[in-house]
Motif scaffolding. Structure first.
Motif, PDB file in Angstrom:
ATOM      1  N   ALA A  75     -31.189  14.145  31.356  1.00 16.18           N
ATOM      2  CA  ALA A  75     -30.223  14.938  31.346  1.00 16.18           C
ATOM      3  C   ALA A  75     -29.966  15.483  32.343  1.00 16.18           C
ATOM      4  O   ALA A  75     -28.397  16.031  32.244  1.00 16.18           O
ATOM      5  N   SER A  76     -29.986  15.221  33.311  1.00 19.13           N
ATOM      6  CA  SER A  76     -29.540  15.567  34.630  1.00 19.13           C
ATOM      7  C   SER A  76     -28.828  15.106  35.104  1.00 19.13           C
ATOM      8  O   SER A  76     -28.394  13.515  34.532  1.00 19.13           O
ATOM      9  N   PHE A  77     -27.387  15.366  35.698  1.00 21.59           N
ATOM     10  CA  PHE A  77     -26.755  14.067  36.004  1.00 21.59           C
ATOM     11  C   PHE A  77     -25.754  14.984  37.361  1.00 21.59           C
ATOM     12  O   PHE A  77     -26.446  15.816  38.125  1.00 21.59           O
ATOM     13  N   GLY A  78     -24.935  14.422  37.431  1.00 25.18           N
ATOM     14  CA  GLY A  78     -24.554  14.355  38.931  1.00 25.18           C
ATOM     15  C   GLY A  78     -24.137  15.791  39.682  1.00 25.18           C
ATOM     16  O   GLY A  78     -22.618  16.310  38.710  1.00 25.18           O
ATOM     17  N   GLY A  79     -23.991  16.234  40.259  1.00 18.19           N
ATOM     18  CA  GLY A  79     -23.751  17.342  40.397  1.00 18.19           C
ATOM     19  C   GLY A  79     -24.522  18.791  39.714  1.00 18.19           C
ATOM     20  O   GLY A  79     -23.632  19.532  39.981  1.00 18.19           O
ATOM     21  N   ILE A 132     -29.837  17.735  41.065  1.00 16.43           N
ATOM     22  CA  ILE A 132     -31.142  18.436  41.365  1.00 16.43           C
ATOM     23  C   ILE A 132     -31.900  16.641  41.509  1.00 16.43           C
ATOM     24  O   ILE A 132     -33.098  16.760  42.116  1.00 16.43           O
ATOM     25  N   ALA A 133     -32.257  15.859  40.281  1.00 21.04           N
ATOM     26  CA  ALA A 133     -33.265  14.592  40.290  1.00 21.04           C
ATOM     27  C   ALA A 133     -33.051  14.092  41.966  1.00 21.04           C
ATOM     28  O   ALA A 133     -34.471  13.366  42.251  1.00 21.04           O
ATOM     29  N   THR A 134     -31.633  14.197  42.108  1.00 16.99           N
ATOM     30  CA  THR A 134     -32.491  13.091  43.282  1.00 16.99           C
ATOM     31  C   THR A 134     -32.576  13.937  44.821  1.00 16.99           C
ATOM     32  O   THR A 134     -33.478  13.073  46.102  1.00 16.99           O
ATOM     33  N   ILE A 135     -32.301  14.945  44.610  1.00 16.95           N
ATOM     34  CA  ILE A 135     -33.031  15.741  46.225  1.00 16.95           C
ATOM     35  C   ILE A 135     -34.461  15.588  46.254  1.00 16.95           C
ATOM     36  O   ILE A 135     -34.910  15.834  46.881  1.00 16.95           O
ATOM     37  N   VAL A 136     -34.835  16.095  44.788  1.00 14.12           N
ATOM     38  CA  VAL A 136     -36.372  16.148  44.011  1.00 14.12           C
ATOM     39  C   VAL A 136     -36.626  14.386  45.332  1.00 14.12           C
ATOM     40  O   VAL A 136     -37.841  14.676  45.635  1.00 14.12           O
TER      41      VAL A 136
END
Lengths: 139, 154, 521, 329
Positions: free
Chosen positions: D107-111, D173-177
């Motif tokens: 469900a994580s989306f860009g930004g 957030i997913a990318t940051i992690v």
């Protein structure tokens, strides 16, 4: 070399108050909390707890009732004689009654756990002298 | 269900402290309860600032004429179920001040009281003892029911 | 001190006042017929530290006596005047001494003396529902006959005519342990005015004392205040002993001193911690109260109760200090002394604490003198008054100790005065224990006290505590007047709070160490 | 079908609602216990083992109490603000990858970092509404203070949250992690420290707990609440604290990243995540017990004079490092 040392000492003096380490120390130390009510608490010797009234020594003089500053002692009739009845809800535990008693019929104890959900528990009626040892009002 | 409710109530008594004309003697002992030596937070007791949050009202001091109205209002502001503990000789019956011109008397003359803790002032241990006795009396009805059941079986 | 050279007797004699040296302090001045203002002016000119300690009203039958008790740096004078009961009016002295405003209000409330020209007359200590024209301290007052007015139901308005918001602090508020009401008028976050309404703890102790014997009276006055209870008891029994002309045995004097200093220790530690609570520094509060507990245990060991000692009586003390207890007391005090450097450093260096306390509630030396403040509040503003030094009682004359004075005058200075006094108190107790004289600790005194009157002052933890006792030759006192230190200090709060941030009100307030059960009685 | 059941399980039980509920209670207990121990007390001890059930007992007790709605309150807002605040915060927590992925997988989306940061402001605004609607002077002052504080500290908080975003090169957030094979706390420690301090202010904890200053505003915006509504209001605050700690964990400590020794990766991920959250909570509790509460004007001044310039500097420094220094290493 001098500058960083100076900065550190200044920081120590003005900003790093001793509480920083004190707080961390306590995290690993035993807390200062007592164990009551799981361990019985014994007050210091001479603590003014609940009175014990010895009916055998009482001469019905009424001095205790007269001197009580909180009017917590009523003289009631027991077998035809006036005896003191203690109203513990009014008592301020000053022990003036014990001091005023000419025969030392009122003695001190260190009992302090007197809390109750029923107010009538706090009235200590003088018991007639049929109990052994002649001491009444013993918990 | 009632068991869980009673458990939660007994384990989480939030108290409110109101001084209705005390000499501060009992009040400092009430505050001392929060401090490291007695630390009533062990039992889940929390001192709450607002009457709306509280379960137990700890009252100290004889009720003065000026405070009586306020004491009643604070009691009314507390949500049900609520309990009142009278701490000290003054709150129990007026103490040395009973009969003075601006003193109503004990707390039970204004609001119903559930537990009395005599003493002038009572030791913090005695206050803990009083609150424990009050909480035990909450559990009592449930305990009685069980007794009746076992009696029936026998 | 240069002021010690001034002899007020000579000054008053030169101005042709009717004086009785040695009566009610250093001198009693008869100043009927409106001369009380002249007498006060004469005393004010003598010394900058002249202040009105108390105003006693007393029912003398047909007349009402109004006694102005005035202290100077080295003497204590009483200006006596009388007003007829049917028309009790007297000129105010608030223009000369602003700090006397509360004293006059109280006399008006309790005895019905009207002070002409008082800036803000109104109900002071009696309840709002009190009927008009009934004065409890008059002898013809019967408690059973009062009919209280019904409580008014109208709501307090939350803003005044100028559009300022009124925040009512109290009677129930977490910042106050006691029920009192302060209506704070704020403009945004700035305090514009503070209107106090005290009297929530008014229990009528002064009247009740007239119906208790001297023996019972000690227990009654102790319960005026639970924190400085021994000071009240000392002040009362000393006044009675002055009337009786009883000499207390030296051992009793030393034991009393020890009890008084234990009282001061626990009271100061309490306040220092409580200040932490008011500024949201819970850790400081917890640490101070933890280290206060051993002092409570000592009090229990010495007197038999943790808080209210009930250990003093007319003619001495009720309990002796056991020889075996002395090492225990010394060990506990030594343990406390070890912790003092930590706390001192906290109060001196902790940044967030300094941010909340420095320059808060600043009271200048001039204002402190004008408002007649006492105790740590005065000493924090650079006024060196301490009854223990000025007029030594009990064993204080024989014990060396320092008088702590700070000059900043803010909350922080007042707290530091208390912090240093904790150390001084430990010194005093240790000295007293080392020099404890032997012999009896109590003398027998008669139950009936001969006619006479006496004033007495004691340095309570909060400042100068004043007692006036008059006996009429029976076992019951005729009049007991109590002026407590907080009573004298509240004007300082009302003055310094104006213009401050609303968030500074609690720390400023607690720095006076307010005790309203004292103030209201 | 199984997919749907799995989704329902994820939302309602693990790592969704139920898990978050217990995690919040656990964190609340840790907080109270740590604070008590630092103050040389015991803290809750007898409700369950070491008092671990204390928050649960408080919650159940409040739910079973009478609820009072003051007559002159704005009733609808008064009733629903606590519940909405609570649900908004739980919703925001669902976007954080607690066991490696967010609660609804993918469900994580860009930004979504910006979205989550916005939710925390919405929750704060709802807390303000709860106080404003009760028509009690203390509540109103408390609510006004909530507003002043979060409006001021939102800006530095957001600027500081951009630091890890720049390091990862993404606002997701997913990318940051995922890009934290070295946790960003090592790469940008200054941002981490400032972020914790700002978060402390945003979460209204000491020395910034002005809206809860008992000696000034009684119980602040909570003053008029009782019973179940109070339970949710208090709980919303606890969830907020957990959310703040989780956000720090995600942005600076690598979220659920950590060594997996055996078994399910998700379980190990959750374990690491909870451990990191607890560490953050201990640090913030340490700050809480160390300082006195500051005054509102001091806080506002501290924000505009120190936090804002420092956060801008921190952002510039991070950008500089991210663009020129770290790629070379």
């Amino acid at each position: 070399m001098g500058l960083p040392y100076g900065v550190i000492s200044m920081a120590k003096k003005n900003f790093l108050s001793p509480i920083f380490s004190e707080v961390l120390n306590h995290l690993f130390k035993k807390p200062a909390t007592g164990k009551y009510p799981f361990v019985k608490c014994t007050p210091a010797e001479g603590f003014r707890g609940r009175q014990v009234f010895d009916i055998g020594l009482c001469v019905s003089c009424g001095l205790c009732s007269r001197d009580c500053p909180a009017k917590a002692i009523e003289m009631v009739d027991v077998n035809g004689k006036k005896r003191p009845m203690f109203l513990l809800d009014r008592c301020i535990f000053c022990y003036q009654c014990a001091e005023s008693c000419p025969r030392n019929a009122i003695k001190s104890t260190e009992i302090f756990e007197l809390a109750t959900t029923n107010k009538s528990d706090l009235v200590l009626k003088p018991q007639p002298l049929d109990q052994k040892a002649g001491v009444s009002n013993v918990a | 269900m009632t068991n869980i409710t009673t458990w939660a109530r007994v384990k989480s008594p939030w108290v409110l402290h109101f001084n209705s004309g005390a000499c501060n003697g009992c009040d400092i002992e009430v505050v001392a309860l929060l401090t490291p030596k007695y630390d009533v937070e062990r039992f889940g007791v929390k001192l709450e600032p607002s009457p709306r949050h509280a379960d137990v009202l700890l009252t100290t001091g004889c009720v003065t004429e000026q405070c009586a109205e306020r004491l009643k209002r604070i009691y009314e502001q507390m949500p049900q179920p609520k309990f009142v503990v009278a701490i000290g000789a003054c709150a129990c019956a007026g103490g040395v001040f009973a009969g003075n011109y601006s003193v109503v008397g004990g707390v039970d003359k204004v609001i119903p009281v559930n537990a009395y803790i005599p003493g002038c002032p009572p030791r913090p241990e005695a206050i803990i003892d009083g609150v424990v006795k009050l909480l035990n009396s909450l559990q009592q009805p449930a305990a009685n029911k069980e007794e009746v059941k076992t009696d029936g079986k026998q | 001190m240069a002021n010690n050279d001034i002899n007020i007797l000579k000054v008053l004699e030169a101005k042709n006042f009717q004086i009785q040296p040695g009566k009610l302090g250093t001198v009693a001045i008869q100043a009927g017929g409106g001369k009380h203002r002249d007498a006060l002016k004469a005393l004010l000119e003598v010394d900058e530290k002249t202040a009105v300690t108390a105003i006693t009203g007393i029912d003398l039958g047909d007349n009402i006596g109004v006694y102005y008790h005035v202290r100077t740096s080295n003497a204590f004078a009483t200006i006596q005047c009388e007003v007829p009961k049917d028309k009790p009016t007297l000129a105010t002295i608030t223009d000369l001494v602003p700090g006397a405003a509360f004293h006059e209000l109280e006399v008006t409330d309790l005895l019905g003396v009207v002070f002409v020209g008082h800036p803000s007359p109104g109900r002071f200590v009696l309840p709002d529902t009190w009927p008009e024209g009934v004065y409890p301290l008059r002898k013809d007052f019967k408690p059973s006959e009062i009919k209280f007015n019904p409580p008014s139901t109208e709501d307090v308005s939350l803003s005044d005519d100028r559009g300022l918001v009124k925040i009512v602090i109290g009677p129930h508020h977490p910042a106050l342990l006691e029920p009192e009401k302060f209506a704070v008028l704020v403009d945004g976050e700035t305090v514009k005015n503070v209107e106090p309404r005290i009297g929530y703890v008014h229990r009528g102790v002064e009247k009740a004392a007239e119906s208790k014997t001297y023996l019972q009276g000690v227990y009654l006055v102790e319960r005026i205040c639970g924190i400085c209870n021994s000071c009240h008891a000392t002040a009362f029994v000393e006044a009675v002993e002055k009337i009786l002309k009883t000499e207390v045995p030296p051992r009793a004097k030393y034991i009393r001193t020890i009890i008084l200093e234990l009282n001061r220790l626990h009271s100061h530690l309490l306040t220092l911690g409580h200040a932490g609570l008011e500024i949201g520094y819970e850790t400081l509060f917890q640490y101070f109260w933890r280290d206060r507990e051993p002092i409570m245990d000592l009090t229990e060991m010495v007197t038999g109760n943790r808080v209210i000692s009930s250990s003093l009586t007319v003619g001495g003390v009720r309990r002796d200090i056991k020889e075996t207890d002395i090492p225990k007391i010394k060990a506990t005090l030594a343990a406390l002394r070890k912790k003092i450097p930590f706390y001192k450093q906290m109060y001196e260096n902790e940044p967030s604490l300094k941010m909340r306390m420095q320059k808060v509630g600043t009271l200048s030396r001039e204002d402190a003198l004008k408002l007649c403040v006492v105790g740590p509040v005065a000493r924090g503003s650079g006024v060196d008054i301490d009854v223990r030094k000025d007029e030594p009682y009990e064993a204080y004359g024989e014990i060396p100790f320092k008088e702590i004075v700070y000059t900043a005058g803010d909350t922080w200075a007042r707290m530091n005065v208390r912090m240093d006094e904790v150390e001084e108190s430990i010194n005093i107790i240790e000295y007293a224990l080392d020099h404890l004289p032997g012999g009896a600790y109590r003398v027998k005194v008669p139950r009936v006290v001969p006619p006479g009157e006496a004033v007495n002052r004691v340095e309570a933890p909060r400042g100068e505590l004043f007692y006036y006792v008059k006996s009429n030759g029976t076992a019951f006192p005729e009049r007991v007047k109590v002026r407590t230190p907080t009573f004298a200090n509240i004007p300082a709060f009302l003055k310094t709070a104006i213009g401050e941030n609303i968030a500074d009100v609690p720390p400023n307030f607690v720095s006076l160490d307010p005790c309203f059960s004292c103030t209201d009685r | 079908m199984i997919d749907y059941l799995w989704l329902v399980f994820r939302v309602l039980v693990f790592p969704g609602f139920t898990f978050l509920l217990f995690l919040t209670m656990f964190c609340d207990w840790i907080e109270r216990k740590i604070e008590a121990r630092m103050q040389n007390r015991m803290g809750p001890s007898f409700t369950g083992p070491s008092g671990i059930l204390q928050p649960l007992a408080d919650f159940i007790k409040l739910l079973t109490k009478e609820e009072i709605t003051p007559n002159d309150s704005r009733k609808y807002i008064f009733r629903f603000a606590p519940l909405f605040a609570f649900s908004v915060l739980v919703f925001a927590l669902c976007f954080l990858p607690i066991d490696g992925t967010s609660v609804i997988p993918d469900a994580s989306f860009g930004g979504d970092l910006i979205f989550v940061m916005a939710l925390i402001s919405v929750a704060n605004f709802l807390l303000f509404l709860s106080g404003w609607s009760s028509s009690n002077p203390y509540s109103s002052i408390g609510a006004a203070r909530v507003l002043t504080q979060f409006l001021g500290y939102d800006i530095p908080l957001f600027l500081l949250a951009l630091a890890p975003a720049f390091l990862a090169g993404s606002l997701t957030i997913a990318t940051i992690v995922d890009s934290q094979w070295i946790p960003f706390v090592v790469l940008a420690p200054w941002a981490f420290v400032l972020f914790i301090i700002t978060m402390q202010a945003e979460l209204e904890k000491d020395p910034f707990d002005i809206p809860h200053a008992e000696s000034e505003v009684v119980a602040g915006h909570e003053t008029e609440y009782s019973g179940g509504k109070l339970a949710f209001l208090k709980f919303a605050r606890d969830v907020q604290i957990v959310f703040g700690s989780s956000l720090i964990t995600v942005l600076f400590l690598g979220g659920a990243n950590g060594p997996v020794f055996f078994g399910l990766q998700a379980l190990w991920g959750t374990l690491w995540f909870v451990l990191k959250v607890v560490v953050i909570i201990i640090i913030s509790e340490y700050m809480t017990v160390l300082f006195a509460r500051l005054r509102i004007d001091q806080i506002v001044k501290a924000n505009w004079k120190f936090m804002l310039p420092l956060s801008v500097l921190s952002l510039l420094l991070t950008i500089g490092l991210a663009v020129w220094v770290y790629p070379m290493v």
